[in-house]
Design a protein around this motif. Structure first.
Motif, PDB file in Angstrom:
ATOM      1  N   GLU A 315       0.835  -1.190   0.000  1.00 16.39           N
ATOM      2  CA  GLU A 315       0.000   0.000   0.000  1.00 16.39           C
ATOM      3  C   GLU A 315       0.875   1.248   0.000  1.00 16.39           C
ATOM      4  OE1 GLU A 315      -2.347  -0.576   3.525  1.00 16.39           O
ATOM      5  OE2 GLU A 315      -0.829   0.276   4.854  1.00 16.39           O
ATOM      6  N   GLN A 316       0.325   2.320  -0.550  1.00 14.01           N
ATOM      7  CA  GLN A 316       1.029   3.598  -0.604  1.00 14.01           C
ATOM      8  C   GLN A 316       0.195   4.676   0.075  1.00 14.01           C
ATOM      9  OE1 GLN A 316       2.024   4.554  -4.694  1.00 14.01           O
ATOM     10  NE2 GLN A 316       3.929   3.382  -4.602  1.00 14.01           N
ATOM     11  N   LEU A 317       0.858   5.491   0.891  1.00 13.94           N
ATOM     12  CA  LEU A 317       0.240   6.666   1.481  1.00 13.94           C
ATOM     13  C   LEU A 317       0.674   7.877   0.672  1.00 13.94           C
ATOM     14  CD1 LEU A 317      -1.539   7.561   3.918  1.00 13.94           C
ATOM     15  CD2 LEU A 317       0.596   8.175   5.079  1.00 13.94           C
ATOM     16  N   LEU A 318      -0.321   8.608   0.150  1.00 14.00           N
ATOM     17  CA  LEU A 318      -0.048   9.699  -0.780  1.00 14.00           C
ATOM     18  C   LEU A 318      -0.628  11.006  -0.281  1.00 14.00           C
ATOM     19  CD1 LEU A 318      -1.159   7.777  -4.012  1.00 14.00           C
ATOM     20  CD2 LEU A 318       1.189   8.007  -3.162  1.00 14.00           C
ATOM     21  N   THR A 327      -0.160  13.746  -6.878  1.00 13.67           N
ATOM     22  CA  THR A 327       0.155  13.139  -5.585  1.00 13.67           C
ATOM     23  C   THR A 327       1.657  12.998  -5.402  1.00 13.67           C
ATOM     24  OG1 THR A 327      -0.012  10.917  -6.545  1.00 13.67           O
ATOM     25  CG2 THR A 327      -2.001  11.821  -5.532  1.00 13.67           C
ATOM     26  N   ARG A 328       2.070  12.965  -4.140  1.00 18.42           N
ATOM     27  CA  ARG A 328       3.463  12.665  -3.804  1.00 18.42           C
ATOM     28  C   ARG A 328       3.467  11.559  -2.758  1.00 18.42           C
ATOM     29  NH1 ARG A 328       4.791  15.375   1.090  1.00 18.42           N
ATOM     30  NH2 ARG A 328       3.305  17.034   1.622  1.00 18.42           N
ATOM     31  N   LEU A 329       4.441  10.691  -2.881  1.00 17.51           N
ATOM     32  CA  LEU A 329       4.523   9.522  -2.016  1.00 17.51           C
ATOM     33  C   LEU A 329       5.045   9.904  -0.631  1.00 17.51           C
ATOM     34  CD1 LEU A 329       4.341   6.395  -1.748  1.00 17.51           C
ATOM     35  CD2 LEU A 329       6.729   6.324  -2.536  1.00 17.51           C
ATOM     36  N   LEU A 330       4.323   9.509   0.407  1.00 15.65           N
ATOM     37  CA  LEU A 330       4.777   9.705   1.780  1.00 15.65           C
ATOM     38  C   LEU A 330       5.467   8.454   2.307  1.00 15.65           C
ATOM     39  CD1 LEU A 330       1.674  11.592   3.240  1.00 15.65           C
ATOM     40  CD2 LEU A 330       3.900  12.569   2.648  1.00 15.65           C
ATOM     41  N   LEU A 331       4.880   7.290   2.074  1.00 12.11           N
ATOM     42  CA  LEU A 331       5.513   6.054   2.522  1.00 12.11           C
ATOM     43  C   LEU A 331       4.851   4.869   1.831  1.00 12.11           C
ATOM     44  CD1 LEU A 331       3.482   4.467   4.748  1.00 12.11           C
ATOM     45  CD2 LEU A 331       4.206   6.384   6.160  1.00 12.11           C
ATOM     46  N   ASN A 371       7.476  12.328  10.073  1.00 15.51           N
ATOM     47  CA  ASN A 371       7.681  13.719   9.675  1.00 15.51           C
ATOM     48  C   ASN A 371       6.734  14.060   8.522  1.00 15.51           C
ATOM     49  OD1 ASN A 371       9.886  14.265  11.507  1.00 15.51           O
ATOM     50  ND2 ASN A 371      11.160  12.967  10.191  1.00 15.51           N
ATOM     51  N   PRO A 372       6.552  15.338   8.219  1.00 13.17           N
ATOM     52  CA  PRO A 372       5.624  15.713   7.138  1.00 13.17           C
ATOM     53  C   PRO A 372       5.950  15.083   5.794  1.00 13.17           C
ATOM     54  CG  PRO A 372       6.169  17.627   8.470  1.00 13.17           C
ATOM     55  CD  PRO A 372       7.056  16.529   8.941  1.00 13.17           C
ATOM     56  N   ASP A 373       7.212  14.755   5.556  1.00  8.66           N
ATOM     57  CA  ASP A 373       7.569  14.129   4.281  1.00  8.66           C
ATOM     58  C   ASP A 373       7.407  12.606   4.319  1.00  8.66           C
ATOM     59  OD1 ASP A 373       9.649  13.315   5.900  1.00  8.66           O
ATOM     60  OD2 ASP A 373      11.250  14.175   4.654  1.00  8.66           O
ATOM     61  N   GLY A 374       6.949  12.066   5.444  1.00 11.22           N
ATOM     62  CA  GLY A 374       6.732  10.635   5.576  1.00 11.22           C
ATOM     63  C   GLY A 374       7.871   9.873   6.219  1.00 11.22           C
TER      64      GLY A 374
END
Length: 736
Positions: A315-318, A327-331, A371-374
């Motif tokens: 799974e991806q958190l976006l 979208t940008r990938l967080l984790l 963190n905010p960037d994942g």
């Protein structure tokens, strides 16, 4: 398979009651305990629920029925005085008219396991000044300061209403589109257009509700200027039809139901201004990640989505840019077997400094601060703490409250202060107990817990964060006439948790027949410290049985590896562990007569009961299977493929897990088997049981069938409940 959860467990535990053994069932007088148990909805009617704390922490709102009613009313508890007053009743609004529910609302309540009527839910505005209730597809606002009730001027058939963050608007779904109403003008306006029955706007599709625990299909932006909504296209999904078999002249109702290996709903997420306008569609790799599992749009964070691949191994958190849909990938989370969902995560901190995240990558549940960037900041709750659910994160002092325990049979309230070690909140409840936080105030000054012990029914305690007791939400429920005589054990080399409920007048050394109450599947345990779930087990035990429950491998709340042993096989370890657990338990409880063992369960437990009768008739002498999944090719995609994989890739998993595999062989015996199923079940369809009955008939294997006409996966009707379990008890008397 959310029907494997505690809501259905409560229904399933109403398995047994007393009747006189000396007369045929048709001649017996109705047993008073069974009648009371059924009429009081397992002694739960009249107990508070759905508590909400006002922002000033002076008032607690809650819903409650009368002792023998299913109709919920709205109440207010004054924290300072401990007094309770009635705020609103359905009768005050309907004025004698009957409550009407749409097909969509009935289906939604079935997914949420809601069997009550009246006010089944409500919302409190952010400032605490207004209460939103719905009834018969219409919306009403209650002004707390005056008690004035205003009907909102919406069209009919409102579903899933929610306040905007500023409390000035309400959005909801009607006629397959999202609408909003401005409270000052009391005027309805469309937010989306073009929704149809097969391409809905703002509604969660079947598997999202049933398996992901995502019950909504739209979300307000924090500034209340935009709404994100799902478009769910079910035109390519197979349709299954339910007919009221008692009234075939009424025709049937078709539901999109995705079976393993077949087409799912095509879901996409759009963002639109609340005033209407162009929709911006969110861009992610939907081919690789077709499931939209979670959507959050919280203060302090971006619009965030969690998407899964078809087999749920990744799974991806976006993070989403609402202006472009990019979208940008967080984790990314991966697991060779499957990744579990928790809809409380991600939870963004209001100051924007990061978000809370749930993971099982280290063989157990963890809560992390990201963190905010994942990227990982630190772990707040480690696997050994036994995290089960987030209660609340208090932004003011960065304190996390959760419930759980390293022991699956118990649960307590814990807090983690700004990265420190978890500390138990002293609620005053005697151990062992099963506590769950119901709600905490936004500032953390007041909390409500639901607590049950082996000798007490569930109660709602009002506490301060240090555990100081403020009061208790008042119950008007009837109290059970006895306390269960249940003892817990840990047995076998695997350390299975087990329980035994004995007759209250049990004599040491006297062997008694055994009834194994079984679930044994993913998502749910049955062995826990609690009074309510053993009431009918005790009543049955008093008639000369020992009632046993065992949590084997494949169940949750141990390690991830413990739970994941059922990958690609539901039919081997699950059943073997129940038998091994019984044999190990008999070494500690010699009164267990293992030559007379019966088994009973509902849903996955029904599957296990039928499996036991088919695979191990040498060990099990009688089985009652309620609403069993018979062939996993006929259950839904999101649940089944998570555990058994895609049928095109793992046909052997479906073959070995199907009851039909064992039923069709005319050369193998079957233990006495009673099948029970609601004819209107839209979760595990009635044709599951019909397929098994047909296969057994063709193989020359006797069995019995009890259809529950018009009933779904839940059995809320008191008289049906009563008659059903009179029949169940008779069956075990006859064969054990």
């Amino acid at each position: 398979m959310r029907h494997l959860s505690a809501a259905v467990l409560l229904v399933s535990l109403s398995a047994f009651a007393q009747t006189s053994p000396s007369k045929p069932m048709t001649e017996r007088k109705t047993d008073s305990f069974l009648r009371q148990y059924s009429e009081t909805r397992r002694f739960m009617s009249g107990r508070p629920g759905k508590a909400r704390i006002t922002p000033d922490e002076k008032t607690l709102l809650f819903l409650r029925t009368q002792p023998t009613s299913a109709t919920q009313m709205l109440y207010a508890f004054d924290v300072a005085t401990g007094t309770t007053k009635e705020l609103l009743t359905p009768d005050a609004i309907l004025k004698g008219a009957e409550e009407q529910l749409s097909v969509e609302e009935k289906a939604r309540r079935e997914r949420m396991r809601v069997s009550s009527r009246g006010f089944t839910t409500y919302e409190l505005s952010e400032d605490g000044e207004r209460i939103l209730v719905s009834l018969s597809g219409k919306l009403y606002i209650v002004e707390r300061s005056t008690g004035k009730v205003t009907e909102l001027k919406t069209g009919p058939g409102v579903i899933d209403p929610h306040f905007s963050p500023d409390g000035k608007q309400i959005a909801y779904v009607r006629n397959n589109d999202v609408f909003r109403i401005d409270l000052a003008a009391n005027k309805e306006q469309p937010v989306t257009k073009g929704g149809t029955e097969q391409k809905t706007h703002g509604l969660a599709e079947f598997v999202a509700q049933e398996e992901m625990h995502r019950f909504s299909g739209f979300w307000w932006s924090p500034d209340a200027k935009s709404i994100a909504y799902t478009e769910s296209d079910t035109s390519g999904v197979e349709k299954l039809t339910i007919v009221d078999v008692m009234h075939p002249e009424q025709g049937g109702t078709a539901f999109p139901y995705p079976r393993p290996g077949k087409a799912n709903a095509v879901v996409r997420l759009g963002i639109t201004p609340v005033t209407g306008g162009k929709t911006v569609w969110v861009d992610w790799d939907a081919k690789a990640y077709p499931y939209l599992a979670t959507v959050t749009w919280q203060k302090g964070g971006p619009l965030t989505v969690l998407v899964q691949n078809r087999t749920q191994t990744e799974e991806q958190l976006l993070a989403v840019d609402p202006s472009t849909g990019k979208t940008r990938l967080l984790l990314t989370e991966k697991d060779a077997a499957w990744v579990n969902l928790d809809q409380d995560f991600p939870r963004w901190l209001e100051d924007g400094s990061g978000f809370l995240w749930y993971s099982e990558r280290n063989d157990g549940p963890e809560v992390e601060l990201r963190n905010p960037d994942g990227s990982l900041a630190r772990t707040l709750v480690k696997p050994e703490a036994g995290f089960r659910g987030l209660a609340r994160f208090i932004d003011k002092d960065r304190t996390l409250y959760f419930h759980g325990s390293s022991n699956p049979t118990e649960s307590y309230l814990w807090r983690v202060k700004d990265g420190g070690a978890p500390e138990k909140v002293a609620t005053g409840t005697p151990a062992p107990a099963f506590e769950m936080p119901v709600t905490l105030s936004k500032n953390g000054g007041l909390l409500v817990t639901l607590s049950s012990t082996p000798t007490t029914m569930p109660s709602f305690q009002v506490l301060r964060p240090d555990g100081t007791r403020v009061g208790e939400l008042p119950s008007v429920a009837a109290e059970p006439p006895f306390t269960p005589n249940t003892q817990l054990f840990q047995v076998g080399k695997e350390g299975f948790h087990a329980s035994v409920t004995r007759p209250r007048n049990a004599k040491p050394g006297v062997k008694l027949p055994v009834i194994l109450y079984v679930y044994a599947g993913p998502t749910t345990t049955v062995v826990r410290h609690g009074m309510a779930e053993n009431l009918l087990n005790q009543w049955l035990a008093d008639q000369g049985f020992l009632i046993v429950k065992i949590d084997g491998r494949g169940t949750p709340l141990r390690t991830s590896s413990w739970e994941r042993v059922v990958k690609y096989d539901f039919a081997t370890i699950t059943l073997d562990d129940q038998i091994a657990g019984l044999k190990a338990l008999a070494e500690k409880v010699p009164e267990l007569d293992l030559s007379r063992v019966g088994i009973y369960g509902w849903s996955f437990g029904g599957y296990m009961s039928a499996l036991a009768a088919l695979k191990r008739p040498d060990f099990f002498k009688a089985a009652v299977a309620g609403a069993p999944v018979v062939d996993w090719l006929d259950y839904d995609t999101h649940y089944t493929e998570r555990y058994l994989g895609l049928p095109q890739e793992h046909p052997e998993a479906y073959e070995k897990s199907s009851l039909l595999t064992y039923a069709r062989d005319p050369n193998t015996p079957v233990a006495p088997l009673l099948l029970i199923h609601g004819t209107a079940d839209d979760n595990v369809y009635f044709f599951h049981t019909l397929k098994l009955s047909h296969a057994l008939f063709l193989a020359g294997k006797p069995h019995e069938l009890l259809p529950l006409s018009g009933l779904t996966h839940m059995v809320p009707d008191p008289l049906v409940t009563q008659r059903q379990y009179e029949r169940v008890l008779d069956y075990f008397r006859k064969h054990l």
